[in-house]
Design a protein around this motif. Sequence first.
Motif, PDB file in Angstrom:
ATOM      1  N   ARG A  85      -1.640   7.463  -0.993  1.00 25.30           N
ATOM      2  CA  ARG A  85      -2.708   8.450  -0.838  1.00 25.30           C
ATOM      3  C   ARG A  85      -4.085   7.774  -0.922  1.00 25.30           C
ATOM      4  O   ARG A  85      -4.976   8.034  -0.113  1.00 25.30           O
ATOM      5  N   LYS A  86      -4.261   6.877  -1.894  1.00 27.94           N
ATOM      6  CA  LYS A  86      -5.533   6.166  -2.037  1.00 27.94           C
ATOM      7  C   LYS A  86      -5.824   5.321  -0.798  1.00 27.94           C
ATOM      8  O   LYS A  86      -6.960   5.264  -0.312  1.00 27.94           O
ATOM      9  N   VAL A 122      -4.675   5.775   2.327  1.00 28.42           N
ATOM     10  CA  VAL A 122      -4.974   6.654   3.466  1.00 28.42           C
ATOM     11  C   VAL A 122      -6.377   7.237   3.325  1.00 28.42           C
ATOM     12  O   VAL A 122      -7.130   7.303   4.305  1.00 28.42           O
ATOM     13  N   ASN A 123      -6.746   7.637   2.133  1.00 25.17           N
ATOM     14  CA  ASN A 123      -8.109   8.154   1.904  1.00 25.17           C
ATOM     15  C   ASN A 123      -9.153   7.089   2.205  1.00 25.17           C
ATOM     16  O   ASN A 123     -10.201   7.372   2.788  1.00 25.17           O
ATOM     17  N   SER A 124      -8.867   5.861   1.814  1.00 25.94           N
ATOM     18  CA  SER A 124      -9.775   4.752   2.090  1.00 25.94           C
ATOM     19  C   SER A 124      -9.942   4.553   3.597  1.00 25.94           C
ATOM     20  O   SER A 124     -11.059   4.364   4.084  1.00 25.94           O
ATOM     21  N   SER A 145      -9.475   6.842   5.893  1.00 21.73           N
ATOM     22  CA  SER A 145     -10.199   8.018   6.398  1.00 21.73           C
ATOM     23  C   SER A 145     -11.691   7.871   6.170  1.00 21.73           C
ATOM     24  O   SER A 145     -12.492   8.184   7.051  1.00 21.73           O
ATOM     25  N   GLU A 146     -12.076   7.408   5.002  1.00 25.17           N
ATOM     26  CA  GLU A 146     -13.493   7.204   4.700  1.00 25.17           C
ATOM     27  C   GLU A 146     -14.099   6.171   5.651  1.00 25.17           C
ATOM     28  O   GLU A 146     -15.212   6.349   6.144  1.00 25.17           O
ATOM     29  N   ASP A 147     -13.377   5.094   5.897  1.00 24.36           N
ATOM     30  CA  ASP A 147     -13.871   4.063   6.821  1.00 24.36           C
ATOM     31  C   ASP A 147     -14.046   4.629   8.220  1.00 24.36           C
ATOM     32  O   ASP A 147     -15.036   4.323   8.900  1.00 24.36           O
ATOM     33  N   GLU A 185       0.828  -1.208   0.000  1.00 26.06           N
ATOM     34  CA  GLU A 185       0.000   0.000   0.000  1.00 26.06           C
ATOM     35  C   GLU A 185       0.864   1.260   0.000  1.00 26.06           C
ATOM     36  O   GLU A 185       0.385   2.346  -0.298  1.00 26.06           O
ATOM     37  N   GLU A 225       3.640   7.102  -3.912  1.00 24.58           N
ATOM     38  CA  GLU A 225       2.840   8.152  -3.270  1.00 24.58           C
ATOM     39  C   GLU A 225       1.356   8.068  -3.627  1.00 24.58           C
ATOM     40  O   GLU A 225       0.488   8.245  -2.770  1.00 24.58           O
ATOM     41  N   GLU A 226       1.035   7.781  -4.871  1.00 25.15           N
ATOM     42  CA  GLU A 226      -0.365   7.718  -5.299  1.00 25.15           C
ATOM     43  C   GLU A 226      -1.103   6.558  -4.621  1.00 25.15           C
ATOM     44  O   GLU A 226      -2.230   6.717  -4.127  1.00 25.15           O
ATOM     45  N   THR A 227      -0.474   5.395  -4.575  1.00 19.71           N
ATOM     46  CA  THR A 227      -1.083   4.234  -3.912  1.00 19.71           C
ATOM     47  C   THR A 227      -1.266   4.512  -2.427  1.00 19.71           C
ATOM     48  O   THR A 227      -2.297   4.176  -1.846  1.00 19.71           O
TER      49      THR A 227
END
Length: 84
Positions: free
Chosen positions: A69-70, A72-74, A76-78, A61, A65-67
């Motif tokens: 970020r995705k 961490v965003n996932s 955060s959403e959870d 994961e 950097e892009e992976t």
Amino acid sequence: MSSGYYCPRCHSSKILAYNDHIECLDCHLNFSIEDLESDIEDDNILAEEEKSGVLDAFKDEFKDEETMRKFVNSLSEDLLEDDE
């Protein structure tokens, strides 16, 4: 000379104390002094080796950097869903 620390895993007082961690001479695990001095109960303190194992489980994961970020965003959403 006693450092006042003991191993939270096996409760041995046979430890080597360094500036930022201790090493248990009985179970051979290392623990952060910051964790030992916190309010965390002994049963919940992770050894440095265990922390590394958790991070290794997510190494894919963090490959770029892009992976990351995705991922961490996932997370955060959870967490936001759990708060609702």
